[in-house]
Design a protein around this motif. Sequence first.
Motif, short mmCIF file in Angstrom:
data_model
loop_
_atom_site.label_atom_id
_atom_site.label_comp_id
_atom_site.label_asym_id
_atom_site.label_seq_id
_atom_site.Cartn_x
_atom_site.Cartn_y
_atom_site.Cartn_z
N ALA A 34 34.91 45.81 47.80
CA ALA A 34 35.38 45.02 48.94
C ALA A 34 36.80 45.44 49.33
CB ALA A 34 35.33 43.53 48.60
N ARG A 35 37.65 45.71 48.36
CA ARG A 35 39.02 46.15 48.67
C ARG A 35 39.02 47.51 49.34
NH1 ARG A 35 40.70 43.13 44.25
NH2 ARG A 35 40.23 44.70 42.68
N ARG A 36 38.13 48.41 48.85
CA ARG A 36 38.06 49.73 49.48
C ARG A 36 37.57 49.63 50.91
NH1 ARG A 36 36.22 51.33 44.34
NH2 ARG A 36 34.06 51.16 45.00
N VAL A 37 36.58 48.77 51.16
CA VAL A 37 36.06 48.59 52.51
C VAL A 37 37.12 47.98 53.40
CG1 VAL A 37 34.38 47.29 53.88
CG2 VAL A 37 33.65 48.49 51.81
N GLN A 38 37.85 47.00 52.89
CA GLN A 38 38.92 46.38 53.69
C GLN A 38 40.02 47.38 53.99
OE1 GLN A 38 40.23 43.03 51.42
NE2 GLN A 38 38.69 41.65 52.31
N GLY A 39 40.27 48.29 53.07
CA GLY A 39 41.30 49.31 53.29
C GLY A 39 40.92 50.29 54.38
N PRO A 62 43.95 36.24 35.99
CA PRO A 62 43.83 36.87 37.31
C PRO A 62 42.79 37.99 37.27
CG PRO A 62 45.88 37.51 36.25
CD PRO A 62 45.25 36.47 35.37
N HIS A 63 42.20 38.27 38.40
CA HIS A 63 41.11 39.25 38.46
C HIS A 63 41.58 40.68 38.29
CE1 HIS A 63 37.92 36.45 40.36
NE2 HIS A 63 38.68 35.83 39.48
N ASP A 64 42.88 40.92 38.32
CA ASP A 64 43.37 42.28 38.04
C ASP A 64 43.71 42.46 36.56
OD1 ASP A 64 45.64 40.68 37.99
OD2 ASP A 64 46.90 42.14 39.01
N ASN A 65 43.53 41.42 35.75
CA ASN A 65 43.78 41.48 34.32
C ASN A 65 42.73 42.38 33.67
OD1 ASN A 65 43.22 40.55 31.47
ND2 ASN A 65 45.08 39.36 31.90
N PRO A 66 43.16 43.33 32.82
CA PRO A 66 42.19 44.26 32.22
C PRO A 66 41.15 43.57 31.34
CG PRO A 66 44.38 44.57 31.28
CD PRO A 66 44.53 43.63 32.42
N TYR A 67 41.53 42.46 30.70
CA TYR A 67 40.56 41.75 29.86
C TYR A 67 39.53 41.02 30.72
CZ TYR A 67 43.77 42.85 26.13
OH TYR A 67 44.56 43.52 25.24
N TRP A 68 39.97 40.43 31.83
CA TRP A 68 39.03 39.78 32.74
C TRP A 68 38.07 40.83 33.30
CZ3 TRP A 68 37.30 40.31 37.63
CH2 TRP A 68 36.51 39.26 38.13
N ARG A 69 38.60 41.97 33.70
CA ARG A 69 37.77 43.03 34.27
C ARG A 69 36.74 43.54 33.25
NH1 ARG A 69 39.20 44.81 38.94
NH2 ARG A 69 38.47 46.95 38.70
N ALA A 70 37.13 43.63 31.98
CA ALA A 70 36.20 44.09 30.95
C ALA A 70 35.09 43.07 30.69
CB ALA A 70 36.95 44.37 29.66
N ARG A 71 35.41 41.79 30.87
CA ARG A 71 34.40 40.74 30.63
C ARG A 71 33.50 40.52 31.84
NH1 ARG A 71 39.10 37.54 28.69
NH2 ARG A 71 39.33 38.17 26.54
N HIS A 72 33.96 40.92 33.02
CA HIS A 72 33.20 40.72 34.26
C HIS A 72 33.09 42.02 35.04
CE1 HIS A 72 35.18 36.87 33.22
NE2 HIS A 72 34.00 36.36 33.54
N PRO A 73 32.44 43.04 34.48
CA PRO A 73 32.44 44.36 35.13
C PRO A 73 31.74 44.37 36.48
CG PRO A 73 30.99 44.36 33.23
CD PRO A 73 31.72 43.06 33.21
N GLU A 74 30.64 43.61 36.63
CA GLU A 74 29.92 43.61 37.91
C GLU A 74 30.78 43.00 39.01
OE1 GLU A 74 28.53 41.98 35.17
OE2 GLU A 74 27.32 43.67 34.50
N GLN A 75 31.40 41.84 38.72
CA GLN A 75 32.23 41.20 39.74
C GLN A 75 33.46 42.05 40.03
OE1 GLN A 75 33.11 37.10 38.99
NE2 GLN A 75 34.36 36.90 40.81
N ALA A 76 34.04 42.69 39.01
CA ALA A 76 35.19 43.56 39.24
C ALA A 76 34.81 44.73 40.14
CB ALA A 76 35.74 44.07 37.91
N ALA A 77 33.62 45.30 39.93
CA ALA A 77 33.16 46.40 40.77
C ALA A 77 32.96 45.93 42.20
CB ALA A 77 31.87 46.99 40.21
N ARG A 78 32.37 44.73 42.39
CA ARG A 78 32.20 44.19 43.75
C ARG A 78 33.54 43.99 44.44
NH1 ARG A 78 28.26 40.88 41.23
NH2 ARG A 78 29.74 39.15 41.17
N GLU A 79 34.51 43.46 43.71
CA GLU A 79 35.83 43.24 44.30
C GLU A 79 36.52 44.56 44.63
OE1 GLU A 79 38.07 40.66 41.74
OE2 GLU A 79 36.71 38.98 42.06
N ASP A 80 36.33 45.57 43.77
CA ASP A 80 36.89 46.89 44.06
C ASP A 80 36.27 47.49 45.32
OD1 ASP A 80 38.56 46.76 41.88
OD2 ASP A 80 37.27 48.00 40.59
#
Length: 188
Positions: free
Chosen positions: A170-175, A150-168
Amino acid sequence: MERMLHPVNAQLDDHLPSDHKLGQVYRVGAGLTGLLLVVFGILGLVNQIGFFDTGGDTVLALNTNGALSVLSICIGALLIYGMVVGGTFASTLNIVLGVLFIASGFVNLALLDTELNFLAFKIQNVLFSFVVGVMLMWFGMYGRVGSALPHDNPYWRARHPEQAAREDRARRVQGRAPATPVMHGRCP
Protein backbone atom coordinates in the motif's frame (compact mmCIF):
# COMPACT_ATOMS: atom_id res chain seq x y z
CA MET A 1 12.87 -35.63 12.71
CA GLU A 2 12.73 -31.81 12.57
CA ARG A 3 9.62 -31.88 14.77
CA MET A 4 11.45 -33.94 17.38
CA LEU A 5 14.44 -31.58 17.45
CA HIS A 6 12.23 -28.49 17.72
CA PRO A 7 8.95 -29.58 19.41
CA VAL A 8 7.97 -25.98 20.05
CA ASN A 9 8.06 -23.66 17.09
CA ALA A 10 10.00 -21.07 19.08
CA GLN A 11 13.42 -19.89 18.11
CA LEU A 12 15.73 -16.97 18.61
CA ASP A 13 15.19 -15.11 15.35
CA ASP A 14 17.13 -11.96 14.69
CA HIS A 15 14.16 -9.74 13.87
CA LEU A 16 16.06 -6.68 14.98
CA PRO A 17 18.25 -4.93 12.42
CA SER A 18 21.71 -4.30 13.83
CA ASP A 19 21.31 -0.52 13.61
CA HIS A 20 17.81 -0.34 15.16
CA LYS A 21 17.41 2.09 18.08
CA LEU A 22 15.86 -0.62 20.29
CA GLY A 23 19.24 -2.35 20.37
CA GLN A 24 20.62 0.58 22.37
CA VAL A 25 17.96 0.10 25.06
CA TYR A 26 18.85 -3.59 25.40
CA ARG A 27 22.56 -2.81 25.53
CA VAL A 28 22.23 -0.03 28.10
CA GLY A 29 20.03 -2.19 30.34
CA ALA A 30 22.39 -5.14 30.19
CA GLY A 31 25.51 -3.00 30.59
CA LEU A 32 24.36 -0.92 33.55
CA THR A 33 22.98 -3.90 35.43
CA GLY A 34 26.07 -5.97 34.64
CA LEU A 35 28.36 -3.19 35.84
CA LEU A 36 26.39 -2.85 39.08
CA LEU A 37 26.63 -6.59 39.75
CA VAL A 38 30.35 -6.74 38.94
CA VAL A 39 31.10 -3.81 41.27
CA PHE A 40 29.04 -5.43 44.04
CA GLY A 41 30.86 -8.73 43.55
CA ILE A 42 34.32 -7.18 43.48
CA LEU A 43 33.64 -5.17 46.64
CA GLY A 44 32.46 -8.36 48.32
CA LEU A 45 35.64 -10.20 47.36
CA VAL A 46 37.88 -7.30 48.36
CA ASN A 47 36.44 -7.45 51.89
CA GLN A 48 37.66 -11.08 52.09
CA ILE A 49 34.40 -12.41 53.43
CA GLY A 50 34.24 -16.18 53.85
CA PHE A 51 32.88 -18.08 50.85
CA PHE A 52 29.79 -19.43 52.63
CA ASP A 53 29.92 -17.08 55.62
CA THR A 54 26.47 -16.03 56.82
CA GLY A 55 27.74 -13.64 59.48
CA GLY A 56 26.04 -10.54 58.17
CA ASP A 57 28.81 -8.80 56.22
CA THR A 58 27.44 -6.02 54.02
CA VAL A 59 28.51 -4.32 50.81
CA LEU A 60 26.51 -1.41 49.39
CA ALA A 61 23.83 -2.02 52.08
CA LEU A 62 23.34 -5.63 50.91
CA ASN A 63 24.33 -8.73 52.82
CA THR A 64 26.95 -10.80 51.05
CA ASN A 65 29.50 -13.58 51.23
CA GLY A 66 32.14 -14.95 48.87
CA ALA A 67 29.71 -17.21 47.00
CA LEU A 68 27.27 -14.37 46.33
CA SER A 69 30.16 -12.13 45.25
CA VAL A 70 31.45 -14.67 42.73
CA LEU A 71 27.92 -15.34 41.46
CA SER A 72 27.33 -11.59 41.06
CA ILE A 73 30.56 -11.19 39.06
CA CYS A 74 29.66 -14.11 36.78
CA ILE A 75 26.13 -12.84 36.08
CA GLY A 76 27.42 -9.29 35.66
CA ALA A 77 30.02 -10.50 33.16
CA LEU A 78 27.30 -12.38 31.26
CA LEU A 79 25.22 -9.18 31.09
CA ILE A 80 28.23 -7.20 29.88
CA TYR A 81 28.75 -9.85 27.20
CA GLY A 82 25.09 -9.37 26.24
CA MET A 83 25.74 -5.64 25.99
CA VAL A 84 28.64 -6.26 23.60
CA VAL A 85 26.62 -8.66 21.41
CA GLY A 86 23.48 -6.48 21.53
CA GLY A 87 20.32 -6.96 19.48
CA THR A 88 17.87 -9.75 20.09
CA PHE A 89 20.46 -11.67 22.11
CA ALA A 90 20.75 -8.85 24.66
CA SER A 91 16.98 -8.51 24.82
CA THR A 92 16.44 -12.22 25.39
CA LEU A 93 19.27 -12.38 27.92
CA ASN A 94 17.75 -9.48 29.86
CA ILE A 95 14.35 -11.20 29.92
CA VAL A 96 15.72 -14.60 30.98
CA LEU A 97 17.96 -13.20 33.69
CA GLY A 98 15.15 -10.92 34.87
CA VAL A 99 12.87 -13.91 35.36
CA LEU A 100 15.70 -15.76 37.14
CA PHE A 101 16.31 -12.80 39.47
CA ILE A 102 12.63 -12.70 40.41
CA ALA A 103 12.58 -16.48 40.94
CA SER A 104 15.75 -16.15 43.04
CA GLY A 105 14.03 -13.50 45.13
CA PHE A 106 11.14 -15.84 45.89
CA VAL A 107 13.40 -18.82 46.61
CA ASN A 108 15.66 -16.82 48.89
CA LEU A 109 12.66 -15.27 50.60
CA ALA A 110 11.57 -18.80 51.51
CA LEU A 111 15.09 -19.64 52.69
CA LEU A 112 15.56 -16.62 54.98
CA ASP A 113 16.48 -17.68 58.53
CA THR A 114 17.12 -21.28 57.51
CA GLU A 115 20.30 -23.32 57.29
CA LEU A 116 19.88 -23.48 53.50
CA ASN A 117 20.51 -19.72 53.13
CA PHE A 118 24.09 -20.28 51.94
CA LEU A 119 24.15 -17.00 49.95
CA ALA A 120 23.56 -15.02 53.18
CA PHE A 121 20.44 -13.32 51.83
CA LYS A 122 18.53 -10.87 54.02
CA ILE A 123 15.29 -9.11 53.15
CA GLN A 124 17.16 -6.24 51.46
CA ASN A 125 18.82 -8.77 49.13
CA VAL A 126 15.41 -10.24 48.30
CA LEU A 127 14.03 -6.79 47.48
CA PHE A 128 17.14 -6.01 45.42
CA SER A 129 16.65 -9.26 43.52
CA PHE A 130 13.03 -8.32 42.73
CA VAL A 131 13.98 -4.80 41.62
CA VAL A 132 16.83 -5.99 39.40
CA GLY A 133 14.59 -8.72 37.95
CA VAL A 134 11.83 -6.30 37.03
CA MET A 135 14.36 -3.80 35.67
CA LEU A 136 16.03 -6.44 33.48
CA MET A 137 12.68 -7.70 32.22
CA TRP A 138 11.61 -4.13 31.39
CA PHE A 139 14.83 -3.49 29.48
CA GLY A 140 14.50 -6.80 27.65
CA MET A 141 10.84 -6.46 26.73
CA TYR A 142 10.95 -2.78 25.79
CA GLY A 143 9.69 -2.40 22.24
CA ARG A 144 9.47 -6.16 21.85
CA VAL A 145 6.35 -7.11 23.78
CA GLY A 146 3.11 -5.18 23.97
CA SER A 147 -0.30 -4.78 22.47
CA ALA A 148 0.37 -1.39 20.90
CA LEU A 149 3.66 -1.87 19.06
CA PRO A 150 3.96 0.41 16.04
CA HIS A 151 3.70 -1.31 12.67
CA ASP A 152 7.25 -0.34 11.72
CA ASN A 153 8.60 -2.25 14.76
CA PRO A 154 10.70 -5.22 13.58
CA TYR A 155 9.13 -7.55 16.16
CA TRP A 156 5.59 -6.58 15.11
CA ARG A 157 6.55 -7.10 11.47
CA ALA A 158 7.99 -10.55 12.24
CA ARG A 159 4.79 -11.58 14.05
CA HIS A 160 2.48 -10.21 11.33
CA PRO A 161 4.29 -10.82 8.02
CA GLU A 162 1.14 -10.86 5.84
CA GLN A 163 -0.19 -7.57 7.20
CA ALA A 164 3.29 -6.02 7.02
CA ALA A 165 3.54 -7.05 3.35
CA ARG A 166 0.09 -5.55 2.62
CA GLU A 167 1.08 -2.29 4.30
CA ASP A 168 4.36 -2.22 2.36
CA ARG A 169 2.48 -2.74 -0.93
CA ALA A 170 0.00 0.00 0.00
CA ARG A 171 2.85 2.41 0.77
CA ARG A 172 4.54 1.62 -2.54
CA VAL A 173 1.28 2.19 -4.42
CA GLN A 174 0.67 5.46 -2.58
CA GLY A 175 4.20 6.55 -3.43
CA ARG A 176 3.52 6.04 -7.16
CA ALA A 177 0.00 7.45 -7.18
CA PRO A 178 -0.39 11.00 -8.52
CA ALA A 179 -1.18 13.71 -6.00
CA THR A 180 -4.50 14.58 -7.67
CA PRO A 181 -6.97 12.03 -8.95
CA VAL A 182 -7.00 11.50 -12.69
CA MET A 183 -10.43 11.80 -14.30
CA HIS A 184 -10.71 9.42 -17.19
CA GLY A 185 -13.14 10.37 -19.92
CA ARG A 186 -14.48 13.47 -18.18
CA CYS A 187 -13.86 17.11 -18.70
CA PRO A 188 -13.11 19.17 -15.66
